[in-house]
Design a protein around this motif. Structure first.
Motif, short mmCIF file in Angstrom:
data_model
loop_
_atom_site.label_atom_id
_atom_site.label_comp_id
_atom_site.label_asym_id
_atom_site.label_seq_id
_atom_site.Cartn_x
_atom_site.Cartn_y
_atom_site.Cartn_z
N ASP A 37 52.70 67.13 38.58
CA ASP A 37 53.61 67.91 39.42
C ASP A 37 52.82 68.76 40.42
OD1 ASP A 37 55.90 66.90 38.30
OD2 ASP A 37 56.25 68.60 36.97
N ASP A 38 51.74 69.37 39.95
CA ASP A 38 50.92 70.19 40.82
C ASP A 38 50.27 69.35 41.92
OD1 ASP A 38 49.50 72.54 41.70
OD2 ASP A 38 47.72 71.79 40.68
N ILE A 39 49.76 68.18 41.54
CA ILE A 39 49.13 67.28 42.51
C ILE A 39 50.13 66.86 43.58
CG2 ILE A 39 48.16 64.96 42.80
CD1 ILE A 39 46.80 65.40 40.03
N PHE A 40 51.32 66.49 43.17
CA PHE A 40 52.30 66.02 44.15
C PHE A 40 52.91 67.16 44.96
CE2 PHE A 40 51.89 62.04 41.95
CZ PHE A 40 52.16 61.11 42.93
N ASP A 41 53.13 68.31 44.34
CA ASP A 41 53.70 69.44 45.08
C ASP A 41 52.74 69.98 46.13
OD1 ASP A 41 55.99 69.26 43.56
OD2 ASP A 41 55.47 70.93 42.21
N THR A 42 51.45 69.98 45.81
CA THR A 42 50.47 70.63 46.68
C THR A 42 49.66 69.65 47.52
OG1 THR A 42 50.26 72.39 45.04
CG2 THR A 42 48.52 72.25 46.71
N PHE A 43 49.30 68.52 46.93
CA PHE A 43 48.40 67.56 47.58
C PHE A 43 49.15 66.41 48.24
CE2 PHE A 43 45.55 63.76 46.86
CZ PHE A 43 44.70 64.01 47.93
N GLY A 44 50.12 65.86 47.54
CA GLY A 44 50.93 64.78 48.10
C GLY A 44 50.18 63.50 48.36
N SER A 102 34.55 66.16 35.89
CA SER A 102 33.80 65.50 36.96
C SER A 102 33.20 66.51 37.93
CB SER A 102 34.74 64.57 37.74
OG SER A 102 34.10 64.08 38.92
N PRO A 103 31.98 66.25 38.41
CA PRO A 103 31.41 67.13 39.45
C PRO A 103 32.13 67.01 40.78
CG PRO A 103 30.02 65.20 39.10
CD PRO A 103 31.07 65.16 38.02
N ARG A 104 33.04 66.07 40.89
CA ARG A 104 33.81 65.88 42.12
C ARG A 104 35.24 66.43 42.02
NH1 ARG A 104 30.91 61.75 40.32
NH2 ARG A 104 29.08 61.18 41.56
N HIS A 105 35.53 67.11 40.93
CA HIS A 105 36.87 67.66 40.71
C HIS A 105 37.20 68.72 41.76
CE1 HIS A 105 40.34 69.49 38.82
NE2 HIS A 105 39.70 70.66 38.80
N LEU A 106 38.45 68.67 42.24
CA LEU A 106 38.95 69.64 43.20
C LEU A 106 40.28 70.20 42.74
CD1 LEU A 106 38.41 67.71 46.56
CD2 LEU A 106 36.92 69.48 45.62
N SER A 107 40.61 71.38 43.21
CA SER A 107 41.98 71.88 43.05
C SER A 107 42.88 71.12 44.01
CB SER A 107 42.05 73.38 43.36
OG SER A 107 41.84 73.60 44.75
N ALA A 108 44.16 71.11 43.71
CA ALA A 108 45.10 70.40 44.58
C ALA A 108 45.12 71.01 45.98
CB ALA A 108 46.49 70.41 43.96
N ALA A 109 44.99 72.34 46.06
CA ALA A 109 45.02 73.01 47.36
C ALA A 109 43.78 72.65 48.19
CB ALA A 109 45.09 74.52 47.16
N ARG A 110 42.62 72.63 47.57
CA ARG A 110 41.40 72.27 48.29
C ARG A 110 41.45 70.82 48.75
NH1 ARG A 110 37.53 72.86 51.88
NH2 ARG A 110 35.48 72.09 51.23
N ALA A 111 41.92 69.94 47.89
CA ALA A 111 42.04 68.53 48.26
C ALA A 111 43.01 68.33 49.41
CB ALA A 111 42.47 67.70 47.05
N ALA A 112 44.12 69.07 49.39
CA ALA A 112 45.11 68.95 50.47
C ALA A 112 44.51 69.34 51.81
CB ALA A 112 46.33 69.81 50.15
N ALA A 113 43.73 70.41 51.82
CA ALA A 113 43.10 70.85 53.07
C ALA A 113 42.10 69.81 53.57
CB ALA A 113 42.42 72.20 52.86
N LEU A 114 41.31 69.26 52.66
CA LEU A 114 40.32 68.26 53.06
C LEU A 114 40.98 66.97 53.56
CD1 LEU A 114 37.63 68.52 50.23
CD2 LEU A 114 37.36 69.16 52.63
N ALA A 115 42.07 66.57 52.92
CA ALA A 115 42.70 65.29 53.26
C ALA A 115 43.47 65.31 54.57
CB ALA A 115 43.64 64.87 52.12
N ALA A 116 43.79 66.49 55.07
CA ALA A 116 44.66 66.59 56.25
C ALA A 116 44.20 65.73 57.43
CB ALA A 116 44.79 68.06 56.67
N PRO A 117 42.90 65.70 57.78
CA PRO A 117 42.49 64.88 58.93
C PRO A 117 42.60 63.37 58.70
CG PRO A 117 40.83 66.56 58.41
CD PRO A 117 41.78 66.49 57.26
N LEU A 118 42.77 62.97 57.44
CA LEU A 118 42.82 61.54 57.12
C LEU A 118 44.25 61.00 57.08
CD1 LEU A 118 40.19 61.52 54.24
CD2 LEU A 118 39.86 60.66 56.56
#
Length: 226
Positions: A70-77, A35-51
């Motif tokens: 496991d990566d998604i939950f460990d890093t992004f939650g 997907s052109p909207r794919h993100l790493s778990a770390a990038r998604a976690a940073a973006l989601a913080a304000p929400l």
């Protein structure tokens, strides 16, 4: 009746701010490399913080393996999983046991008989997402900006809430709500200027259109004789 809004495929801070300002209830982040909207778990976690604490933060995956989860939950939650592939009811039950978050399962729809697939998931999914079935030659699942006949969902009575997706944008979402009467609506490409590039003004207009349709539906219900 309130209609929740999900803005999916967020990729930058501008889009996140637009979702926050518009008051959308769900914010979706994609974890699927094609997907052109794919993100790493770390990038998604940073973006989601304000929400966090305002919107339900959703991780969209497609037939992901255990290591990816496991990566998604460990890093992004994430607060919720959105499963957009061929995941079985047994797979959903296992994921819910392992990660203890609600799961939304996508059901692809092109014709009435496609709705039959939902039955197998009603005992395990917390929410159903109806999306347009991808074309046969598509490299990714989901509607890819396409729509389906919303009249197929008219009068649908499920034991779990359902969300409508596929081909929605600020101009048509009101009609979709009027016809299909979903509990929630989901949009991605319908509020973009290019794949993965969200338009803040379109996000605001989409949420405004949903609220207007919601109010119109409430008024029509009040006019129905008891």
């Amino acid at each position: 009746m309130h209609v929740d809004v999900k803005i999916c495929g967020l990729t930058d801070e501008t889009a996140v701010a637009a979702v926050r300002d518009a008051g959308a209830e769900y914010a979706g982040f994609v974890f699927f490399p094609p997907s052109p909207r794919h993100l790493s778990a770390a990038r998604a976690a940073a973006l989601a913080a304000p929400l966090r604490g305002q919107a339900t933060v959703v991780a969209l995956t497609v037939d992901a393996d255990d290591q990816a989860f496991d990566d998604i939950f460990d890093t992004f939650g994430p607060d919720m999983l959105q499963l957009h592939g061929q995941e079985s009811p047994e797979r959903i039950a296992a994921l819910k046991r392992r990660y203890t978050v609600p799961v939304m399962k996508m059901i692809p729809v092109r014709e009435a008989r496609d709705l039959g697939a939902v039955e197998a998931y009603l005992a395990v999914a917390d929410r159903i997402l109806f999306d347009a079935k991808a074309p046969a030659d598509a490299t990714r699942p989901g509607g890819l900006g396409l729509s389906f006949d919303w009249r197929l969902l008219a009068g649908l009575d499920l034991p779990v809430p359902f969300m409508l997706s596929g081909g929605l944008d600020p101009d048509v979402v009101g009609e979709a709500i009027r016809i299909a009467r979903p509990n929630a609506v989901d949009v991605s490409s319908g509020v973009e200027t290019a794949p993965g590039v969200k338009d803040p003004s379109a996000i605001a207009r989409f949420v405004k259109a949903v609220r207007a349709a919601e109010a119109a539906r409430d008024r029509s219900m009040e006019r129905i004789p008891s």
